[in-house]
Design a protein around this motif. Structure first.
Motif, mmCIF file in Angstrom:
data_model
loop_
_atom_site.group_PDB
_atom_site.id
_atom_site.type_symbol
_atom_site.label_atom_id
_atom_site.label_comp_id
_atom_site.label_asym_id
_atom_site.label_seq_id
_atom_site.Cartn_x
_atom_site.Cartn_y
_atom_site.Cartn_z
ATOM 1 N N UNK A 338 0.823 -1.204 0.000
ATOM 2 C CA UNK A 338 0.000 0.000 0.000
ATOM 3 C C UNK A 338 0.857 1.254 0.000
ATOM 4 N N UNK A 339 0.233 2.361 -0.387
ATOM 5 C CA UNK A 339 0.895 3.660 -0.328
ATOM 6 C C UNK A 339 0.067 4.592 0.532
ATOM 7 N N UNK A 340 0.753 5.393 1.356
ATOM 8 C CA UNK A 340 0.099 6.487 2.069
ATOM 9 C C UNK A 340 0.015 7.659 1.096
ATOM 10 N N UNK A 341 -1.128 8.334 1.046
ATOM 11 C CA UNK A 341 -1.289 9.491 0.179
ATOM 12 C C UNK A 341 -1.694 10.694 1.018
ATOM 13 N N UNK A 373 -9.967 1.574 -4.774
ATOM 14 C CA UNK A 373 -9.891 0.526 -3.745
ATOM 15 C C UNK A 373 -9.118 0.949 -2.507
ATOM 16 N N UNK A 374 -9.082 2.254 -2.231
ATOM 17 C CA UNK A 374 -8.345 2.730 -1.059
ATOM 18 C C UNK A 374 -9.262 3.083 0.098
ATOM 19 N N UNK A 375 -8.685 3.732 1.100
ATOM 20 C CA UNK A 375 -9.354 4.000 2.364
ATOM 21 C C UNK A 375 -9.020 5.442 2.750
ATOM 22 N N UNK A 384 -5.940 16.270 3.594
ATOM 23 C CA UNK A 384 -6.550 14.947 3.662
ATOM 24 C C UNK A 384 -5.460 13.889 3.603
ATOM 25 N N UNK A 385 -5.805 12.686 4.065
ATOM 26 C CA UNK A 385 -4.867 11.567 4.038
ATOM 27 C C UNK A 385 -5.632 10.295 3.727
ATOM 28 N N UNK A 386 -4.945 9.362 3.066
ATOM 29 C CA UNK A 386 -5.583 8.084 2.778
ATOM 30 C C UNK A 386 -4.506 7.037 2.507
ATOM 31 N N UNK A 387 -4.944 5.789 2.382
ATOM 32 C CA UNK A 387 -4.040 4.744 1.901
ATOM 33 C C UNK A 387 -4.705 4.096 0.699
#
Ligand SMILES: [Mn+2]
Length: 408
Positions: A338-341, A373-375, A384-387
């Motif tokens: 996964x990647x943190x965005x 398909x991320x969170x 904002x932040x997501x994975x």
């Protein structure tokens, strides 16, 4: 009693009931899941100390976010009592689905909680009592009210609650309000904090932190627990909260600040040389694993550094990717790459958003992230932040550019 006093009394009653539900339980082992920022670490330290005084054995698990993949590793049948602090309220429904029979969970969060009630799960949140969780009650203040409900001897933990409020920028016009202000008075009465003469809220000296002021103590905890998270720096931060920072903690914090400066410097040099990648209104960068061993908050801070540097050359959404380590220092390994965005906006774009000419991040990010398909776990208007799955990075940028171009 005025309204504020009535609200505080109701909150205190709810904390008493929550504390009693723990002390009445037959189990004497408890796990604390808490955020790794200053507010979460001080909340974790307050709960650790007060629960140990009440005869519990306590396990602290600081985490950067409630990632769905963590939940099976957290909610094992052996952990009968779990207390979340400074996170969890917004995903209470997801958490409740992982609680095994015979186990119980209490969530002490101050972010606006998800609606509804869930089995085996109790939430005490200031927002439910008309207390503002952004300015009147940090998670550390909620934790301190829980500690005070366990016993009056825990008044000596109030200074840590004030440090938590500073970490979360809860001051209103430079002053502490609501429960934060109440706990400041308690800490000052005991001599656990001393005014340093400066006319600002953080102008309080913390003798336990070798007379650093609260802002300096916040920076120290951040260097240890946020930057140093993957090297177990959060353990040093908890220890520093309870007993003062020792030489090892001080040396480690200097080392971590140096590592951040080095990684950010190298990456900014790359950007000056090669430029940022662009797609429509989106500019983006991918640091892959080059920020290791820094924690995942680094990429958001770096997006802000890019904006300050002026490297965006115009008004843009700024997107940064950082490799998500496949192993958590407290919870072990996870499958899936996964990647943190992180998402930020330039000041000019922020003005366009405020005028309604461009979508804010709450309209832009969740739908794009879900489509790949991320969170999306922490979404505000301008940050904002997501994975997301690692192989969907360019798909995400494409989607964001499309949505930003068509939505106004
Ligand atoms: Mn907080």
């Amino acid at each position: 009693m005025n309204m504020d006093a009535i609200r505080m009394e109701k909150f205190r009653e709810a904390m008493k009931a929550a504390a009693a539900s723990l002390t009445d339980a037959p189990c004497r082992g408890i796990t604390l899941i808490h955020h790794n920022d200053t507010d979460g670490i001080t909340a974790g330290a307050i709960l650790r100390k007060s629960l140990m005084r009440a005869g519990f054995s306590v396990e602290n698990i600081p985490i950067e976010r409630v990632h769905p993949a963590f939940l099976p590793a957290i909610h094992t049948p052996g952990r009968r009592l779990i207390l979340y602090a400074d996170l969890g309220g917004q995903v209470a429904d997801v958490i409740s689905r992982h609680i095994p029979e015979g186990c119980r969970v209490i969530i002490l969060d101050h972010h606006l909680p998800a609606a509804g009630s869930f089995s085996r799960l109790l939430q005490v949140n200031p927002e439910r009592f008309g207390i503002d969780g952004d300015s009147e009650c940090a998670a550390a203040a909620a934790a301190c009210f829980f500690a005070l409900a366990l016993g009056g001897e825990n008044e000596d933990l109030a200074a840590l609650a004030v440090l938590g409020a500073v970490g979360d920028h809860q001051m209103v016009e430079g002053r502490f309000a609501g429960l934060n202000g109440f706990l400041l008075e308690m800490a000052v009465r005991q001599g656990a904090l001393r005014p340093d003469g400066a006319d600002e809220a953080a102008g309080w000296l913390f003798p336990r932190f070798q007379d650093r002021n609260l802002r300096e103590a916040d920076r120290l905890i951040t260097a240890l627990a946020v930057n140093g998270y993957y090297l177990h720096g959060a353990d040093l931060a908890l220890e520093a909260c309870l007993n003062g920072p020792d030489d090892r903690a001080l040396a480690f914090s200097v080392e971590m600040a140096g590592i951040q400066q080095d990684r950010f410097g190298r990456e900014m040099a790359r950007i000056h040389e090669a430029g940022l990648a662009r797609d429509g209104l989106i500019v983006w960068t991918d640091v892959e694993g080059r920020f290791d061993p820094l924690g995942l908050k680094a990429i958001g801070l770096f997006c802000e550094a890019i904006i300050r540097d002026g490297a965006t050359g115009g008004d843009h959404y700024v997107v940064g990717f950082q490799h998500f380590p496949g192993e958590n220092p407290y919870l072990g390994e996870f499958s899936g790459r996964e990647a943190k965005v992180s998402f930020r906006v330039t000041p000019g774009l922020k003005r366009s958003i405020e005028k309604g000419e461009r979508p804010d991040l709450m309209r832009l990010v969740p739908q794009a992230v879900h489509q790949v398909g991320g969170f999306a776990e922490a979404c505000h208007r301008f940050a904002a932040a997501s994975t997301i799955p690692e192989d969907r990075k360019t798909d995400l940028v494409r989607l964001l550019a499309d949505i930003a171009a068509t939505q106004t």
